[in-house]
Design a protein around this motif. Sequence first.
Motif, PDB file in Angstrom:
ATOM      1  N   VAL A   1     -18.268  19.839  26.312  1.00 33.26           N
ATOM      2  CA  VAL A   1     -18.291  18.585  25.567  1.00 33.26           C
ATOM      3  C   VAL A   1     -19.235  18.787  24.385  1.00 33.26           C
ATOM      4  CG1 VAL A   1     -18.752  16.112  25.650  1.00 33.26           C
ATOM      5  CG2 VAL A   1     -17.927  17.295  27.694  1.00 33.26           C
ATOM      6  N   GLY A   2     -18.666  18.815  23.182  1.00 32.46           N
ATOM      7  CA  GLY A   2     -19.535  19.034  22.031  1.00 32.46           C
ATOM      8  C   GLY A   2     -18.860  19.856  20.941  1.00 32.46           C
ATOM      9  N   SER A   3     -19.570  19.947  19.784  1.00 29.11           N
ATOM     10  CA  SER A   3     -20.913  19.422  19.672  1.00 29.11           C
ATOM     11  C   SER A   3     -20.878  17.903  19.538  1.00 29.11           C
ATOM     12  CB  SER A   3     -21.655  20.049  18.486  1.00 29.11           C
ATOM     13  OG  SER A   3     -21.164  19.616  17.260  1.00 29.11           O
ATOM     14  N   VAL A   4     -21.705  17.227  20.355  1.00 32.03           N
ATOM     15  CA  VAL A   4     -21.687  15.775  20.397  1.00 32.03           C
ATOM     16  C   VAL A   4     -22.492  15.219  19.227  1.00 32.03           C
ATOM     17  CG1 VAL A   4     -21.349  15.711  22.874  1.00 32.03           C
ATOM     18  CG2 VAL A   4     -23.667  15.719  22.000  1.00 32.03           C
ATOM     19  N   TYR A   5     -21.941  14.187  18.621  1.00 30.20           N
ATOM     20  CA  TYR A   5     -22.583  13.518  17.479  1.00 30.20           C
ATOM     21  C   TYR A   5     -21.746  12.292  17.149  1.00 30.20           C
ATOM     22  CZ  TYR A   5     -26.004  13.667  13.680  1.00 30.20           C
ATOM     23  OH  TYR A   5     -27.086  13.411  12.867  1.00 30.20           O
ATOM     24  N   SER A   6     -22.245  11.429  16.269  1.00 26.48           N
ATOM     25  CA  SER A   6     -21.407  10.357  15.731  1.00 26.48           C
ATOM     26  C   SER A   6     -20.479  10.944  14.671  1.00 26.48           C
ATOM     27  CB  SER A   6     -22.265   9.238  15.138  1.00 26.48           C
ATOM     28  OG  SER A   6     -23.108   9.750  14.127  1.00 26.48           O
ATOM     29  N   ASP A   7     -19.373  10.254  14.405  1.00 24.34           N
ATOM     30  CA  ASP A   7     -18.383  10.716  13.415  1.00 24.34           C
ATOM     31  C   ASP A   7     -17.934  12.144  13.695  1.00 24.34           C
ATOM     32  OD1 ASP A   7     -18.545   8.277  11.930  1.00 24.34           O
ATOM     33  OD2 ASP A   7     -20.389   8.998  11.010  1.00 24.34           O
ATOM     34  N   ALA A   8     -17.739  12.480  14.964  1.00 23.09           N
ATOM     35  CA  ALA A   8     -17.469  13.866  15.344  1.00 23.09           C
ATOM     36  C   ALA A   8     -15.984  14.189  15.446  1.00 23.09           C
ATOM     37  CB  ALA A   8     -18.148  14.178  16.684  1.00 23.09           C
ATOM     38  N   VAL A   9     -15.122  13.182  15.343  1.00 29.58           N
ATOM     39  CA  VAL A   9     -13.691  13.417  15.567  1.00 29.58           C
ATOM     40  C   VAL A   9     -12.944  13.339  14.238  1.00 29.58           C
ATOM     41  CG1 VAL A   9     -11.629  12.609  16.771  1.00 29.58           C
ATOM     42  CG2 VAL A   9     -13.852  12.535  17.912  1.00 29.58           C
ATOM     43  N   HIS A  10     -12.509  14.495  13.747  1.00 31.73           N
ATOM     44  CA  HIS A  10     -11.775  14.573  12.482  1.00 31.73           C
ATOM     45  C   HIS A  10     -10.612  15.544  12.642  1.00 31.73           C
ATOM     46  CE1 HIS A  10     -14.776  12.582   9.866  1.00 31.73           C
ATOM     47  NE2 HIS A  10     -15.667  13.137  10.668  1.00 31.73           N
ATOM     48  N   ASN A  11      -9.494  15.204  12.041  1.00 35.06           N
ATOM     49  CA  ASN A  11      -8.371  16.130  11.965  1.00 35.06           C
ATOM     50  C   ASN A  11      -8.612  17.055  10.776  1.00 35.06           C
ATOM     51  OD1 ASN A  11      -5.960  17.496  11.826  1.00 35.06           O
ATOM     52  ND2 ASN A  11      -4.671  15.677  11.744  1.00 35.06           N
ATOM     53  N   GLN A  12      -9.414  18.074  11.009  1.00 32.89           N
ATOM     54  CA  GLN A  12      -9.698  19.084   9.993  1.00 32.89           C
ATOM     55  C   GLN A  12     -10.135  20.354  10.708  1.00 32.89           C
ATOM     56  OE1 GLN A  12     -12.752  17.160   7.681  1.00 32.89           O
ATOM     57  NE2 GLN A  12     -14.404  17.759   9.053  1.00 32.89           N
ATOM     58  N   TRP A  13     -10.041  21.462  10.023  1.00 25.87           N
ATOM     59  CA  TRP A  13     -10.356  22.743  10.631  1.00 25.87           C
ATOM     60  C   TRP A  13     -11.788  22.732  11.172  1.00 25.87           C
ATOM     61  CZ3 TRP A  13      -7.974  26.772  12.510  1.00 25.87           C
ATOM     62  CH2 TRP A  13      -8.699  27.936  12.774  1.00 25.87           C
ATOM     63  N   GLY A  14     -11.917  22.988  12.468  1.00 31.22           N
ATOM     64  CA  GLY A  14     -13.231  23.053  13.090  1.00 31.22           C
ATOM     65  C   GLY A  14     -13.824  21.724  13.460  1.00 31.22           C
TER      66      GLY A  14
ATOM     67  N   ILE B   1       0.858  -1.184   0.000  1.00 30.93           N
ATOM     68  CA  ILE B   1       0.000   0.000   0.000  1.00 30.93           C
ATOM     69  C   ILE B   1       0.894   1.235   0.000  1.00 30.93           C
ATOM     70  CG2 ILE B   1      -1.678   1.319   1.327  1.00 30.93           C
ATOM     71  CD1 ILE B   1      -2.769  -1.332   2.385  1.00 30.93           C
ATOM     72  N   GLU B   2       0.641   2.133  -0.944  1.00 30.86           N
ATOM     73  CA  GLU B   2       1.457   3.340  -1.099  1.00 30.86           C
ATOM     74  C   GLU B   2       0.644   4.565  -0.710  1.00 30.86           C
ATOM     75  OE1 GLU B   2       4.392   5.234  -4.527  1.00 30.86           O
ATOM     76  OE2 GLU B   2       2.706   3.977  -5.113  1.00 30.86           O
ATOM     77  N   GLN B   3       1.203   5.380   0.181  1.00 32.46           N
ATOM     78  CA  GLN B   3       0.509   6.600   0.593  1.00 32.46           C
ATOM     79  C   GLN B   3       0.735   7.689  -0.437  1.00 32.46           C
ATOM     80  OE1 GLN B   3       0.661   7.640   4.742  1.00 32.46           O
ATOM     81  NE2 GLN B   3       0.478   9.831   4.332  1.00 32.46           N
ATOM     82  N   MET B   4      -0.374   8.279  -0.924  1.00 33.60           N
ATOM     83  CA  MET B   4      -0.285   9.308  -1.950  1.00 33.60           C
ATOM     84  C   MET B   4      -0.217  10.702  -1.358  1.00 33.60           C
ATOM     85  SD  MET B   4      -0.205   7.319  -4.439  1.00 33.60           S
ATOM     86  CE  MET B   4      -0.081   8.620  -5.670  1.00 33.60           C
ATOM     87  N   SER B   5      -0.879  10.930  -0.234  1.00 34.03           N
ATOM     88  CA  SER B   5      -0.854  12.242   0.415  1.00 34.03           C
ATOM     89  C   SER B   5       0.404  12.366   1.258  1.00 34.03           C
ATOM     90  CB  SER B   5      -2.107  12.422   1.264  1.00 34.03           C
ATOM     91  OG  SER B   5      -2.331  11.296   2.102  1.00 34.03           O
ATOM     92  N   GLY B   6       0.713  13.576   1.644  1.00 32.23           N
ATOM     93  CA  GLY B   6       1.933  13.843   2.389  1.00 32.23           C
ATOM     94  C   GLY B   6       1.904  13.289   3.802  1.00 32.23           C
ATOM     95  N   PRO B   7       3.023  13.413   4.518  1.00 32.00           N
ATOM     96  CA  PRO B   7       3.117  12.814   5.855  1.00 32.00           C
ATOM     97  C   PRO B   7       2.292  13.535   6.918  1.00 32.00           C
ATOM     98  CG  PRO B   7       5.107  14.068   5.332  1.00 32.00           C
ATOM     99  CD  PRO B   7       4.293  14.028   4.087  1.00 32.00           C
ATOM    100  N   ALA B   8       1.958  14.802   6.680  1.00 32.21           N
ATOM    101  CA  ALA B   8       1.197  15.541   7.683  1.00 32.21           C
ATOM    102  C   ALA B   8      -0.202  14.952   7.818  1.00 32.21           C
ATOM    103  CB  ALA B   8       1.107  17.016   7.289  1.00 32.21           C
ATOM    104  N   GLY B   9      -0.716  14.916   9.017  1.00 36.65           N
ATOM    105  CA  GLY B   9      -2.064  14.406   9.245  1.00 36.65           C
ATOM    106  C   GLY B   9      -3.107  15.361   8.701  1.00 36.65           C
ATOM    107  N   GLY B  10      -4.345  14.890   8.635  1.00 34.21           N
ATOM    108  CA  GLY B  10      -5.424  15.739   8.169  1.00 34.21           C
ATOM    109  C   GLY B  10      -6.489  14.946   7.448  1.00 34.21           C
ATOM    110  N   THR B  11      -7.351  15.668   6.745  1.00 40.92           N
ATOM    111  CA  THR B  11      -8.468  15.069   6.032  1.00 40.92           C
ATOM    112  C   THR B  11      -8.370  15.415   4.553  1.00 40.92           C
ATOM    113  OG1 THR B  11      -9.922  15.146   7.966  1.00 40.92           O
ATOM    114  CG2 THR B  11     -10.983  15.014   5.811  1.00 40.92           C
ATOM    115  N   HIS B  12      -8.432  14.397   3.704  1.00 44.99           N
ATOM    116  CA  HIS B  12      -8.361  14.556   2.254  1.00 44.99           C
ATOM    117  C   HIS B  12      -9.657  14.065   1.627  1.00 44.99           C
ATOM    118  CE1 HIS B  12      -3.882  15.161   2.165  1.00 44.99           C
ATOM    119  NE2 HIS B  12      -3.982  14.481   3.306  1.00 44.99           N
TER     120      HIS B  12
END
Length: 738
Positions: free
Chosen positions: A512-525, A413-424
Motif C-alpha cells: 500500500v503506497g506510496s501513501v499520500y493525499s492526491d495519490a491517485v492519477h491516471n499517469q505513468w507511475g 461543455i466540449e472535450q478538447m482532449s481525446g477519448p483515452a483517459g489520462g492526465t493533461h
Amino acid sequence: MMKFRVSVHAMSVALAIASLNAAPSASAQQQQSQAVAGTSFSLDELYRYKSLVGLEPLGYSWAADSSAVLFLWNDEGYSFRDIWSWSPKTGQKTRLTFLGKDSKPEAEARGIAQAVFLANGRIAFTLGGQLHIREADGTVVKAEADKRGIRKLTVSPDGSKLAFIAAAPTGTPVAGGGQLWVRDTKAGEGATATRLAGSDDPKLYIEDFKWADSGKAIAFQQADDRAMPERDIYYDAKGKLQNNRVIRAFPGEETSKTTVGLVSLAGGQPRLFERPDAKHDVWGYGLSHDGKKLFVSSADMEAKEHTIYLYDAATGARETFYQLREAKHLRPDWEVAWAPGDDGLIILTDRDGWLQLYHQKKAGEAPRQITSGKWEIASFEVDDKNKQLYFTANKSALQDRQLYRVPVAGGKIEQMSGPAGGTHEPVYSPDFSRIADWYSNDDLPPELFVIDTAKPGKAAQVTKSPQPEFYGQTWAKTRYVQFPSHVDGMNLLGRVSVPANFDPAKKYPVIVGSVYSDAVHNQWGGRRAHPTWGLDQYFVAQGYIVLTVNIRGSWGQGRDHNQTQYESYGETDINDLESGVRYLIAQGYADPRRIGIWGSSYGGLMTIMSLSKKPGLYAAGIAGAPATNVWHAFPAQMWIMGPPEGPDMPRRYEAQSALYQAKGIKDPLMIIHGTRDSVVLYSDTMALAEQMIQREQMFELVTLPGANHPWDAENIPQTRFSFKKMVEFFDRNVKNRK
C-alpha cells in the motif's frame, strides 16, 4: 472478479513469444511465464543515467504569433535539457541548442531551466541561474553576467521588453525570490537591465509578476520574511559538520507577509495595495485588461475564509468583491481571472460542494454558476477574444485530468482532449488556436502533444521519449476501483497495479503506497512527487500488488469527501487506507498476512500511525522522512490540523502527531531519513527513535547523510540504495513472511 486492461506492450510481447514456438520446452515455458509476469529489469536498470522512460519534455512556451512552441527536452534520455521547437505549420521539431552534448551523465545536470521567444528569431533562456541569448544564427551569448539566480523570463505583450527576477546581490538567495528587472528584447550581450522593484535585503523579495496588457506596467507579488525565524540544521556529511540554515516557521510563529504592487516602466515608486491582514496568503492577483483595476484573491492562514479584494489601480481604493467563509474548509484550490472585456471576474470555487466555475460581475452580487456536476475543475484559462473558458477536470473519470472548454455565458461543455483517459497539463497559445499538452497515462510516460482547438480530440505527438528497450518489456496492468469506507460509507477511489499474468485465484502480497493525499492519477507511475514508477514496476514484477487510495483531504471528490479530514491527521486518512486493504482482501487475491505499507513525509506520518493504531493489519511499514511532530509542520498544515491554540491543546496536536502515538507499534518498521531535511526535521526522527528505544520497540533506521526532503530523487546512487533497502525489507517481512 476484477477485470484488468492489458497494456499494448504486454499484449505485443505475449503474442510475439507465443508465435516463436508452438510446443516450447519446459525451460522455454518457464521463461515465457517470467516474461509476462513483469519487467525483467533490475532496480539498477530501471534507475540509470540514460533514463529508460526518457526525460519528460517541460517548459512549454509559445511564440507571440502562436507559430511555434519551445520546449526543454533530451531525446537520448539524459538529464540535461536543451531547447527544442515545434512548428504547427510544418509538423517538425528542431533542436535549437546543443549545450548538453559535453555534460557528464553522472553529474545529473538539469540543463536549461526556461526559454522564451524574443523578436527576430532570438531566444532568451536561463542556465545555471544565468541569462543567455541564442541569436538567430544559433550562436549563444551570456547576458546580465553580474546577476545570479535569474528566473521567470516573461516577454511583454508588445514584444519589446523582457522582464525577469534575479537574486538580491547580498546574502543567501531565497528560492524563487529576488528583484524585478526589465531589459529591451533587442538588447545585446553588453546591455544592462533596469531594476523596477525589490530590495537588496534577500528577505524582502519579489516572488512573482505579471505584465499589464499595455506593456507599460507590471503587477507583482512581494514577500517579506524579515519577521520569520531562522533555524540551523546541523548535520555531518563529506567528513565534516555542516549547517543548513533556513528561514522556517512553525505553526503559530511569524510567517511571510505578502503584498501585491504595481510599477510603471516610466519610473517612479511602486504602488503597494494593502490588505486588512498582510499575513493572509495571496492565492492570485491580476490587472484588468484596461489596466484600471486589480484584484487580489487571498485567504486566512487556515484557508477557511476566501476573500477577493478589488482595487483602483490609480488610487489604491479597495472594496471587497467576494467573500465566503467555511469553518471546515481544507484546500485553497481557488483560482480567479478577469472575465472577457473586464466584465467582472471568473472564479473557481467549491461553494456548491464541488470546484466549479462562476461569473461575478459586480462586488457583492451572487455569482452565476457556469459549470456544475459531481466532478471538479483543477485549473482554467480565459480566451478573452472568443469568450470561452478552457479548463482541466476529472469530468470523465475521477482519476483523469481531461481538457474541456465552455462559453463564458454557459452551455455545452466540449472535450478538447481525446477519448483515452489520462492526465493533461496544458499551455495555451496566445490566440488559443493550439494547446501544448503534457500528456501521460498509466501505459505512457509523459510526452508533448499539440492539440488544434479547431479539431477537438485530435493531437499531434511531438516527442517520443522512452528508450527502445522500454517497448520490449512487459509492464504492470493498472486499473481503478471504487469502494465504500468501512467507517462511514464514503465512496473511495483506488489505483491497483498487478502482474501481467495476474491470477485472481492466487493470494498475492500487497504494498500500500506510496501513501499520500492526491495519490491517485491516471499517469505513468501514479504520483510524480517521487520517482517511484520503477520501484512500483519492480514490486509488481516480483509478484506484489501495489495499491494507492485517494484518501480524504484529496482533490477531485468534493467538499464532503475532503472536509472529513479536518483535524484528523492519522485518523480518517489511515481508515481510508484500511478500507482499500479490506476491499482487496474481500476480492480474494490479497493475502491478509502479507500487506506492507509505505509513504514519505505526510505518508510517513500515516505509515507510523497505521502501524501503531492498527497492529496486525500490516506485516511491515516503511516511513520515509516521516512528519512525526505536527508542532514542527509548516504553518500551511493548519488548513487541516487547525491552529496551535485553544482549550483542546496540546491534546489535538498530539493526537495528530505520530511522535505521541507510536506506543502501539509491534510490527516491523523501517525509517529512512536525510540528515539535511528542512521540511521534516531529522531531529524529530531522533526524538521518535529515543522513545522507541526506551520502550524497547524494535525498528530499523536508514540514515542518508546530507540528504534533503526529496531523499529518493536527489541522485541516482542514493535512489538505488534507498529503493534496494526498501525491497529487501519488504521481501523479508512481507513477501517471504513465514
